[in-house]
Design an enzyme around this catalytic site. Structure first.
Site, PDB file in Angstrom:
ATOM      1  CB  SER A 242      -0.916  -0.023   1.227  1.00 44.51           C
ATOM      2  OG  SER A 242      -0.176  -0.306   2.397  1.00 44.51           O
TER       3      SER A 242
ATOM      4  CB  ALA B 122      -3.807  16.397  14.457  1.00 41.47           C
TER       5      ALA B 122
ATOM      6  CG  HIS C  91      -4.080   8.272   7.437  1.00 42.76           C
ATOM      7  ND1 HIS C  91      -2.791   8.252   7.906  1.00 42.76           N
ATOM      8  CD2 HIS C  91      -4.094   7.448   6.357  1.00 42.76           C
ATOM      9  CE1 HIS C  91      -2.054   7.457   7.140  1.00 42.76           C
ATOM     10  NE2 HIS C  91      -2.825   6.962   6.195  1.00 42.76           N
TER      11      HIS C  91
ATOM     12  CG  ASP D  28       1.339  13.904  17.455  1.00 43.63           C
ATOM     13  OD1 ASP D  28       1.159  13.416  18.578  1.00 43.63           O
ATOM     14  OD2 ASP D  28       1.984  13.345  16.552  1.00 43.63           O
TER      15      ASP D  28
ATOM     16  CB  ALA E 182      -5.672   5.619  18.563  1.00 41.24           C
TER      17      ALA E 182
ATOM     18  CE1 TYR F  39       3.873   5.862  16.372  1.00 36.78           C
ATOM     19  CE2 TYR F  39       2.099   4.609  17.383  1.00 36.78           C
ATOM     20  CZ  TYR F  39       2.530   5.692  16.648  1.00 36.78           C
ATOM     21  OH  TYR F  39       1.617   6.601  16.169  1.00 36.78           O
TER      22      TYR F  39
ATOM     23  CG  HIS G 280       3.671   7.280  20.739  1.00 38.33           C
ATOM     24  ND1 HIS G 280       3.541   8.278  21.675  1.00 38.33           N
ATOM     25  CD2 HIS G 280       3.185   7.780  19.574  1.00 38.33           C
ATOM     26  CE1 HIS G 280       2.981   9.336  21.080  1.00 38.33           C
ATOM     27  NE2 HIS G 280       2.761   9.061  19.833  1.00 38.33           N
TER      28      HIS G 280
ATOM     29  CE  LYS H 264      -2.951   1.884  18.464  1.00 35.59           C
ATOM     30  NZ  LYS H 264      -2.039   2.991  18.145  1.00 35.59           N
TER      31      LYS H 264
ATOM     32  CD  GLN I 162       6.416   6.746  12.681  1.00 33.61           C
ATOM     33  OE1 GLN I 162       6.491   6.779  11.452  1.00 33.61           O
ATOM     34  NE2 GLN I 162       5.717   7.620  13.378  1.00 33.61           N
TER      35      GLN I 162
END
Ligand SMILES: Cc1cc2nc3c(=O)[nH]c(=O)nc-3n(C[C@H](O)[C@H](O)[C@H](O)COP(=O)(O)OP(=O)(O)OC[C@H]3O[C@@H](n4cnc5c(N)ncnc54)[C@H](O)[C@@H]3O)c2cc1C
Length: 276
Positions: free
Chosen positions: A7, A43, A68, A100, A114, A136, A140, A156, A167
């Site tokens: 993707s 954001a 997103h 963020d 999230a 992550y 994170h 999550k 990430q």
């Protein structure tokens, strides 16, 4: 090999010129037959219309699009309205994030993390959306501890995520370890490595500093030594990232998600080297 999926990620362009450039990038990447193309979301809703316009255009071109959606600074009502727009546009795939808050911008809003967004999307829309979340491997940057971050990732997923995109990272072992740790906690969803091609030394270091991705010292030193020699940076970056992808694919990753930064060249070059 067959069921691996690839993707690409874009950001919504801000100008007519950017929109044209993105169309051109898509035209170059579409023949690689991505499973889907995702489009980031500023954001606090700063790119709301741009993200919507871009995903609708991608869907019209016959490629699955995944917007997103970041929830920080948003109310339930505003997220509900966005979800409704996506449903009306036939969008069935979403990347759900906290985001963020840009500094100096407004309140935290009605969602803190999230997992609350994922829960909300499921409660509001049932199984309509295929939901991706962020992972992550190097943790994170705000995480209280690696263990806390892993637990939050699991929370999550349990809230209803179908899969995760990481990430970017250049340490494959961090990814393998992360996946092992998550599996040990009973979570089986696919965790697709996010791949950041290397084309620009100072931009890469700036991004990495912000998002907590480590650029290995030997890689940073070599890149730095090329100074303004863009060609050498690109060539070395291509070697490093292709080797990383080869290692990940050989280990059986479910797919690769390329952070294209709206440019086709580096992603295409890696793709060709990988002989995909
Ligand atoms: C694949 C990918 C795509 C991205 N796309 C975008 C985008 O389009 N737009 C954008 O603005 N940003 C985007 N980001 C960046 C992302 O929004 C930031 O990294 C953000 O800081 C965290 O988002 P998250 O969804 O991972 O947050 P969360 O999963 O909420 O985690 C954030 C932090 O809070 C902690 N935490 C999580 N849940 C809890 C809880 N219940 N209680 C206590 N602590 C908790 C976690 O350990 C972590 O430290 C993307 C990141 C990735 C990896």
């Amino acid at each position: 090999m067959q069921d691996r999926y690839f993707s690409f990620e874009f950001f919504p362009p801000k100008t007519a010129e950017g929109t044209e450039k993105l169309r051109n990038t898509r035209a170059q990447l579409a023949p690689l037959k991505p499973k889907y193309i995702s489009v980031t979301f500023g954001a606090g809703g700063t790119t709301q219309q741009g993200t919507l316009d871009a995903v609708l255009e991608i869907q019209r071109e016959g490629i699955e699009a995944a917007p997103h959606l970041s929830c920080v600074g948003s109310s339930r009502e505003s997220i509900r309205a966005i979800l409704q727009q996506y449903r009306e546009g036939g969008i069935r795939h979403i990347v759900a994030l906290r985001g963020d808050m840009p500094s100096g911008m407004g309140e935290i809003g009605e969602f803190r993390y999230a997992n609350e967004l994922v829960e909300f999307i499921r409660a509001e829309t049932g199984d309509w959306f295929n939901i991706e979340v962020a992972a992550y491997p190097e943790y994170h940057p705000q995480a209280k501890s690696p263990r806390h971050d892993l637990d939050n990732f699991v929370r999550k997923v349990r809230a209803g995520a179908d899969s995760a995109i990481t990430q970017y990272f250049y340490n494959a072992d961090a990814y393998f370890r992360f996946v092992d740790d998550v599996r040990a906690l009973g979570v089986e969803v696919p965790i697709v490595p996010g791949i950041m091609p290397i084309t620009n030394y100072s931009q890469l270091m700036r991004f990495s500093e912000m998002c907590g991705a480590e650029v290995p010292r030997w890689v940073a030193k070599r890149l730095e030594s090329f100074g303004d020699d863009r060609e050498s940076i690109r060539a070395f970056g291509l070697d490093v990232v292709t080797a990383l992808c080869e290692r990940l694919l050989a280990a059986g990753v479910p797919g690769l998600h390329f952070y294209t930064l709206n440019a086709a060249g580096a992603t295409k070059a890696i793709w060709q080297r990988l002989k995909l």
